[in-house]
Design a protein around this motif. Structure first.
Motif, mmCIF file in Angstrom:
data_model
loop_
_atom_site.group_PDB
_atom_site.id
_atom_site.type_symbol
_atom_site.label_atom_id
_atom_site.label_comp_id
_atom_site.label_asym_id
_atom_site.label_seq_id
_atom_site.Cartn_x
_atom_site.Cartn_y
_atom_site.Cartn_z
ATOM 1 N N GLY A 30 26.434 36.613 38.963
ATOM 2 C CA GLY A 30 26.597 35.632 40.027
ATOM 3 C C GLY A 30 27.937 34.920 39.985
ATOM 4 N N GLY A 31 28.674 35.096 38.898
ATOM 5 C CA GLY A 31 29.971 34.450 38.750
ATOM 6 C C GLY A 31 31.109 35.323 39.249
ATOM 7 N N ASN A 32 32.286 34.747 39.328
ATOM 8 C CA ASN A 32 33.470 35.484 39.755
ATOM 9 C C ASN A 32 34.074 36.239 38.584
ATOM 10 O OD1 ASN A 32 33.253 34.514 42.373
ATOM 11 N ND2 ASN A 32 34.469 32.710 41.922
ATOM 12 N N ALA A 33 34.601 37.419 38.895
ATOM 13 C CA ALA A 33 35.175 38.282 37.873
ATOM 14 C C ALA A 33 36.464 38.897 38.390
ATOM 15 C CB ALA A 33 34.182 39.389 37.502
ATOM 16 N N ILE A 34 37.287 39.363 37.468
ATOM 17 C CA ILE A 34 38.506 40.078 37.815
ATOM 18 C C ILE A 34 38.524 41.394 37.045
ATOM 19 C CG2 ILE A 34 39.872 38.877 36.045
ATOM 20 C CD1 ILE A 34 42.274 39.101 38.045
ATOM 21 N N VAL A 35 39.013 42.451 37.685
ATOM 22 C CA VAL A 35 39.146 43.765 37.051
ATOM 23 C C VAL A 35 40.481 43.780 36.314
ATOM 24 C CG1 VAL A 35 39.203 46.255 37.412
ATOM 25 C CG2 VAL A 35 37.770 44.821 38.887
ATOM 26 N N LEU A 36 40.467 44.161 35.037
ATOM 27 C CA LEU A 36 41.661 44.106 34.199
ATOM 28 C C LEU A 36 42.483 45.384 34.191
ATOM 29 C CD1 LEU A 36 40.041 42.273 31.150
ATOM 30 C CD2 LEU A 36 41.397 41.261 33.005
ATOM 31 N N VAL A 37 41.856 46.537 34.424
ATOM 32 C CA VAL A 37 42.564 47.820 34.340
ATOM 33 C C VAL A 37 42.039 48.783 35.403
ATOM 34 C CG1 VAL A 37 43.019 47.644 31.851
ATOM 35 C CG2 VAL A 37 40.957 48.760 32.621
ATOM 36 N N GLY A 38 42.744 49.887 35.567
ATOM 37 C CA GLY A 38 42.280 50.947 36.460
ATOM 38 C C GLY A 38 42.739 50.773 37.893
ATOM 39 N N GLU A 39 42.164 51.587 38.782
ATOM 40 C CA GLU A 39 42.589 51.607 40.184
ATOM 41 C C GLU A 39 42.309 50.297 40.906
ATOM 42 O OE1 GLU A 39 39.052 53.469 42.859
ATOM 43 O OE2 GLU A 39 40.203 54.914 41.680
ATOM 44 N N SER A 40 41.373 49.506 40.416
ATOM 45 C CA SER A 40 41.048 48.221 41.039
ATOM 46 C C SER A 40 41.644 47.036 40.283
ATOM 47 C CB SER A 40 39.526 48.058 41.127
ATOM 48 O OG SER A 40 38.966 49.044 41.953
ATOM 49 N N LYS A 41 42.631 47.301 39.418
ATOM 50 C CA LYS A 41 43.258 46.251 38.608
ATOM 51 C C LYS A 41 43.644 45.062 39.478
ATOM 52 C CE LYS A 41 46.955 45.538 35.266
ATOM 53 N NZ LYS A 41 48.032 46.208 34.519
ATOM 54 N N HIS A 42 43.345 43.866 39.007
ATOM 55 C CA HIS A 42 43.624 42.576 39.651
ATOM 56 C C HIS A 42 42.688 42.258 40.813
ATOM 57 C CE1 HIS A 42 47.891 43.181 37.952
ATOM 58 N NE2 HIS A 42 47.154 42.501 37.089
ATOM 59 N N SER A 43 41.744 43.151 41.136
ATOM 60 C CA SER A 43 40.776 42.854 42.195
ATOM 61 C C SER A 43 39.775 41.833 41.680
ATOM 62 C CB SER A 43 40.023 44.121 42.619
ATOM 63 O OG SER A 43 40.898 45.034 43.220
ATOM 64 N N LYS A 44 39.403 40.921 42.566
ATOM 65 C CA LYS A 44 38.429 39.890 42.213
ATOM 66 C C LYS A 44 37.133 40.152 42.960
ATOM 67 C CE LYS A 44 42.245 36.739 41.714
ATOM 68 N NZ LYS A 44 43.281 37.440 42.460
ATOM 69 N N GLY A 45 36.021 39.755 42.345
ATOM 70 C CA GLY A 45 34.734 39.967 42.978
ATOM 71 C C GLY A 45 33.638 39.174 42.323
ATOM 72 N N LYS A 46 32.417 39.440 42.748
ATOM 73 C CA LYS A 46 31.230 38.765 42.212
ATOM 74 C C LYS A 46 30.488 39.717 41.296
ATOM 75 C CE LYS A 46 28.825 35.826 44.374
ATOM 76 N NZ LYS A 46 27.913 34.749 44.635
ATOM 77 N N MET A 47 30.116 39.226 40.126
ATOM 78 C CA MET A 47 29.364 40.019 39.161
ATOM 79 C C MET A 47 27.918 40.099 39.621
ATOM 80 S SD MET A 47 30.013 41.521 36.362
ATOM 81 C CE MET A 47 29.707 41.782 34.666
ATOM 82 N N LEU A 48 27.461 41.297 39.948
ATOM 83 C CA LEU A 48 26.102 41.496 40.447
ATOM 84 C C LEU A 48 25.102 41.774 39.336
ATOM 85 C CD1 LEU A 48 26.887 43.736 43.562
ATOM 86 C CD2 LEU A 48 26.595 41.245 43.469
#
Length: 88
Positions: A30-48
């Motif tokens: 339910g919290g906010n997260a950021i992707v650290l590596v890979g093709e979605s690096k720096h993308s932000k989203g919600k942890m489901l």
């Protein structure tokens, strides 16, 4: 490797903190997260979903609403602004 600039809760800024001194906080469901590596690096989203046993997390990316299952090693809790325009 890399270094980071950190802003402490009291407003103090620490510049060039070596990466070896940092450890990402795991996002809560339910919290906010950021992707650290890979093709979605720096993308932000919600942890489901999060499975510590399997070492995986499911995140919905805010930008395109896609859902990705990633290693928990590739995710961190995000507490900064969600809109890049707010970072100016």
């Amino acid at each position: 490797r890399g270094a980071a600039t950190l802003q402490m809760q009291g407003g103090q800024v620490l510049d060039q903190v070596p990466e070896r001194y940092l450890e990402p906080a795991l996002p809560k469901v339910g919290g906010n997260a950021i992707v650290l590596v890979g093709e979605s690096k720096h993308s932000k989203g919600k942890m489901l979903e999060r499975s510590s046993r399997m070492g995986k997390g499911v995140i919905q990316i805010f930008e395109d609403m896609s859902v990705k299952t990633l290693s928990l090693d590739d995710l961190a809790e995000w507490v900064g602004p969600l809109d890049d325009d707010m970072m100016e």
